[in-house]
Design a protein around this motif. Structure first.
Motif, PDB file in Angstrom:
ATOM      1  N   LEU A 129       5.610   7.250 -13.988  1.00 21.09           N
ATOM      2  CA  LEU A 129       6.981   7.565 -13.636  1.00 21.09           C
ATOM      3  C   LEU A 129       7.744   6.279 -13.334  1.00 21.09           C
ATOM      4  N   CYS A 130       9.046   6.321 -13.547  1.00 14.08           N
ATOM      5  CA  CYS A 130       9.892   5.222 -13.106  1.00 14.08           C
ATOM      6  C   CYS A 130      11.168   5.806 -12.513  1.00 14.08           C
ATOM      7  N   CYS A 131      11.807   5.040 -11.659  1.00  8.97           N
ATOM      8  CA  CYS A 131      13.060   5.491 -11.058  1.00  8.97           C
ATOM      9  C   CYS A 131      13.881   4.280 -10.668  1.00  8.97           C
ATOM     10  N   ALA A 132      15.169   4.510 -10.491  1.00 11.62           N
ATOM     11  CA  ALA A 132      16.087   3.465 -10.058  1.00 11.62           C
ATOM     12  C   ALA A 132      16.719   3.869  -8.745  1.00 11.62           C
ATOM     13  N   ILE A 133      17.093   2.906  -7.953  1.00 11.22           N
ATOM     14  CA  ILE A 133      17.745   3.199  -6.690  1.00 11.22           C
ATOM     15  C   ILE A 133      19.001   4.034  -6.946  1.00 11.22           C
ATOM     16  N   GLY A 134      19.133   5.098  -6.192  1.00 11.31           N
ATOM     17  CA  GLY A 134      20.262   5.999  -6.364  1.00 11.31           C
ATOM     18  C   GLY A 134      19.990   7.200  -7.239  1.00 11.31           C
ATOM     19  N   GLY A 188       4.666  -1.201  -5.223  1.00 12.38           N
ATOM     20  CA  GLY A 188       5.358  -0.765  -4.015  1.00 12.38           C
ATOM     21  C   GLY A 188       4.410  -0.580  -2.847  1.00 12.38           C
ATOM     22  N   GLY A 189       4.925  -0.793  -1.642  1.00 12.85           N
ATOM     23  CA  GLY A 189       4.126  -0.583  -0.443  1.00 12.85           C
ATOM     24  C   GLY A 189       4.100   0.880  -0.050  1.00 12.85           C
ATOM     25  N   LEU A 190       2.956   1.353   0.420  1.00 15.44           N
ATOM     26  CA  LEU A 190       2.776   2.764   0.727  1.00 15.44           C
ATOM     27  C   LEU A 190       3.040   3.084   2.196  1.00 15.44           C
ATOM     28  N   HIS A 191       2.895   2.110   3.072  1.00 16.08           N
ATOM     29  CA  HIS A 191       2.901   2.374   4.512  1.00 16.08           C
ATOM     30  C   HIS A 191       4.095   1.722   5.212  1.00 16.08           C
ATOM     31  N   GLY A 192       4.477   2.330   6.352  1.00 18.82           N
ATOM     32  CA  GLY A 192       5.518   1.761   7.184  1.00 18.82           C
ATOM     33  C   GLY A 192       6.928   2.064   6.716  1.00 18.82           C
ATOM     34  N   LYS A 193       7.100   3.127   5.924  1.00 19.09           N
ATOM     35  CA  LYS A 193       8.420   3.445   5.394  1.00 19.09           C
ATOM     36  C   LYS A 193       8.682   4.941   5.492  1.00 19.09           C
ATOM     37  N   ASP A 194       9.966   5.289   5.562  1.00 17.02           N
ATOM     38  CA  ASP A 194      10.331   6.704   5.614  1.00 17.02           C
ATOM     39  C   ASP A 194      10.245   7.336   4.232  1.00 17.02           C
ATOM     40  N   LEU A 195      10.402   8.645   4.187  1.00 20.07           N
ATOM     41  CA  LEU A 195      10.186   9.407   2.958  1.00 20.07           C
ATOM     42  C   LEU A 195      11.264   9.209   1.905  1.00 20.07           C
ATOM     43  N   SER A 196      12.408   8.657   2.266  1.00 21.21           N
ATOM     44  CA  SER A 196      13.419   8.397   1.245  1.00 21.21           C
ATOM     45  C   SER A 196      12.986   7.288   0.304  1.00 21.21           C
ATOM     46  N   LYS A 197      12.043   6.450   0.758  1.00 17.92           N
ATOM     47  CA  LYS A 197      11.591   5.324  -0.044  1.00 17.92           C
ATOM     48  C   LYS A 197      10.676   5.810  -1.167  1.00 17.92           C
ATOM     49  N   ALA A 198      10.999   5.414  -2.395  1.00 15.16           N
ATOM     50  CA  ALA A 198      10.179   5.810  -3.541  1.00 15.16           C
ATOM     51  C   ALA A 198       8.752   5.303  -3.400  1.00 15.16           C
ATOM     52  N   ASP A 199       8.577   4.146  -2.744  1.00 16.31           N
ATOM     53  CA  ASP A 199       7.230   3.610  -2.528  1.00 16.31           C
ATOM     54  C   ASP A 199       6.323   4.635  -1.861  1.00 16.31           C
ATOM     55  N   VAL A 200       6.899   5.453  -1.017  1.00 16.45           N
ATOM     56  CA  VAL A 200       6.121   6.475  -0.314  1.00 16.45           C
ATOM     57  C   VAL A 200       6.108   7.775  -1.120  1.00 16.45           C
ATOM     58  N   SER A 201       7.275   8.369  -1.313  1.00 18.30           N
ATOM     59  CA  SER A 201       7.330   9.730  -1.853  1.00 18.30           C
ATOM     60  C   SER A 201       6.916   9.815  -3.322  1.00 18.30           C
ATOM     61  N   CYS A 231      16.975   8.442  -4.510  1.00 22.97           N
ATOM     62  CA  CYS A 231      15.877   7.483  -4.587  1.00 22.97           C
ATOM     63  C   CYS A 231      16.250   6.216  -3.836  1.00 22.97           C
ATOM     64  N   GLY A 232      15.350   5.757  -2.979  1.00 26.71           N
ATOM     65  CA  GLY A 232      15.640   4.624  -2.115  1.00 26.71           C
ATOM     66  C   GLY A 232      15.340   3.266  -2.706  1.00 26.71           C
ATOM     67  N   ASP A 233      14.776   3.215  -3.933  1.00 23.27           N
ATOM     68  CA  ASP A 233      14.435   1.902  -4.494  1.00 23.27           C
ATOM     69  C   ASP A 233      14.081   2.054  -5.962  1.00 23.27           C
ATOM     70  N   ASN A 234      14.095   0.927  -6.686  1.00 21.98           N
ATOM     71  CA  ASN A 234      13.564   0.909  -8.045  1.00 21.98           C
ATOM     72  C   ASN A 234      12.046   0.930  -7.993  1.00 21.98           C
ATOM     73  N   GLY A 235      11.410   1.428  -9.044  1.00 19.11           N
ATOM     74  CA  GLY A 235       9.953   1.379  -9.058  1.00 19.11           C
ATOM     75  C   GLY A 235       9.340   1.983 -10.296  1.00 19.11           C
ATOM     76  N   ILE A 236       8.146   1.502 -10.618  1.00 17.17           N
ATOM     77  CA  ILE A 236       7.293   2.086 -11.656  1.00 17.17           C
ATOM     78  C   ILE A 236       6.031   2.554 -10.959  1.00 17.17           C
ATOM     79  N   PHE A 237       5.643   3.799 -11.206  1.00 14.24           N
ATOM     80  CA  PHE A 237       4.570   4.422 -10.443  1.00 14.24           C
ATOM     81  C   PHE A 237       3.540   5.047 -11.385  1.00 14.24           C
ATOM     82  N   LYS A 238       2.278   4.907 -10.988  1.00 13.06           N
ATOM     83  CA  LYS A 238       1.185   5.478 -11.783  1.00 13.06           C
ATOM     84  C   LYS A 238       0.268   6.270 -10.868  1.00 13.06           C
TER      85      LYS A 238
END
Length: 260
Positions: free
Chosen positions: A220-225, A189-202, A94-101
């Motif tokens: 969902l939530c995740c932490a970097i790493g 999180g931002g959706l655009h302008g990032k590769d697929l490793s970034k949680a914001d995208v994937s 995971c490329g970043d921390n995040g909470i996703f809905k």
């Protein structure tokens, strides 16, 4: 209630340019690391990219001119941060921390998204639209207002009169229209302008697709790493997102309308 903007809204032009650069990065490496910020308006396009691959300025300029016209391009490219690079050294994590809905798309959202696409097919210029129950508001630049009234007789059309829009009169920036692109799924999180490793995208894409599949909200939530999300290997989350991006034609095409 839902607002939708079209691909020629200045913010979406910025998203599309950012997506085009990510596409270029993926042509140079199988799994590049890239994050792009774009600010565009009044004849100038400013771009900063943090990347593991180098993209020639000629390719950057060609992409900007194809999408936005003959603008001056100010491009800064720097290497990706070493700590972020190390996070991916022994596999996809995971490329970043995040909470996703992820949220199922409503009938209202589907209806307005189709209206936006129908209008854009006739008037491919800056436009934005709102649907709130029975209230439909259409703000479409460079359009024949009477023509729109004939198609949508009950709509409020260009309440302040005809307008031109576009980057000549307005600025645009990446990831400023996430509500339009993700509806109720919008996160920090931002959706655009990032590769697929970034949680914001994937993870955003994965949560959205899962919500459509099960018909229920997905949190969902995740932490970097992290190497797993939602009980799945993070590499599988990335592969699901990769397949989705491929199905819509790439990151630039994805940026045109977003997820909705």
């Amino acid at each position: 209630m839902f607002e939708k903007v079209n691909p020629c809204h200045p913010d979406k032009v910025a998203d599309r340019i950012a997506g085009a650069l990510v596409d270029l990065a993926y042509k140079k490496a199988e799994n590049p690391r890239i994050a792009v910020e774009v600010l565009i308006g009044h004849g100038v396009c400013y771009i900063i990219a943090e990347a593991s691959v180098s993209i020639p300025i000629e390719e950057i300029t060609a992409a900007v001119h194809r999408i936005a016209g003959n603008l001056a391009v100010d491009y800064v490219e720097v290497p990706q941060d070493g700590h972020l690079a190390d996070n991916q050294a022994d596999g996809v994590r995971c490329g970043d921390n995040g909470i996703f809905k992820g949220m199922p798309v409503t009938e209202e959202q589907k209806k307005l998204s189709q209206i936006a696409r129908d209008i854009f097919a006739v008037y491919p210029y800056d436009g934005k639209y709102i649907l709130d129950g029975d209230r439909l508001i259409l703000c479409q630049s460079n359009a024949e207002t009477q023509h729109l009234r004939e198609i949508y007789p009950d709509a409020e059309i260009n309440p302040l009169g005809d307008w031109t829009g576009g980057t000549d009169v307005d600025t645009g920036a990446t990831n400023r229209k996430l509500g339009s692109d993700m509806a109720d799924s919008v996160t920090g999180g931002g959706l655009h302008g990032k590769d697929l490793s970034k949680a914001d995208v994937s993870v955003n894409i994965y949560a959205f697709l899962k919500a459509q599949e099960i018909g229920e909200p997905v949190m969902l939530c995740c932490a970097i790493g992290d190497d797993t999300v939602d009980g799945r290997p993070y590499g599988k989350i990335v592969e699901i997102a990769r397949n989705y991006i491929h199905s819509v034609g790439g990151f630039e095409k994805f940026a045109e309308w977003g997820l909705v």
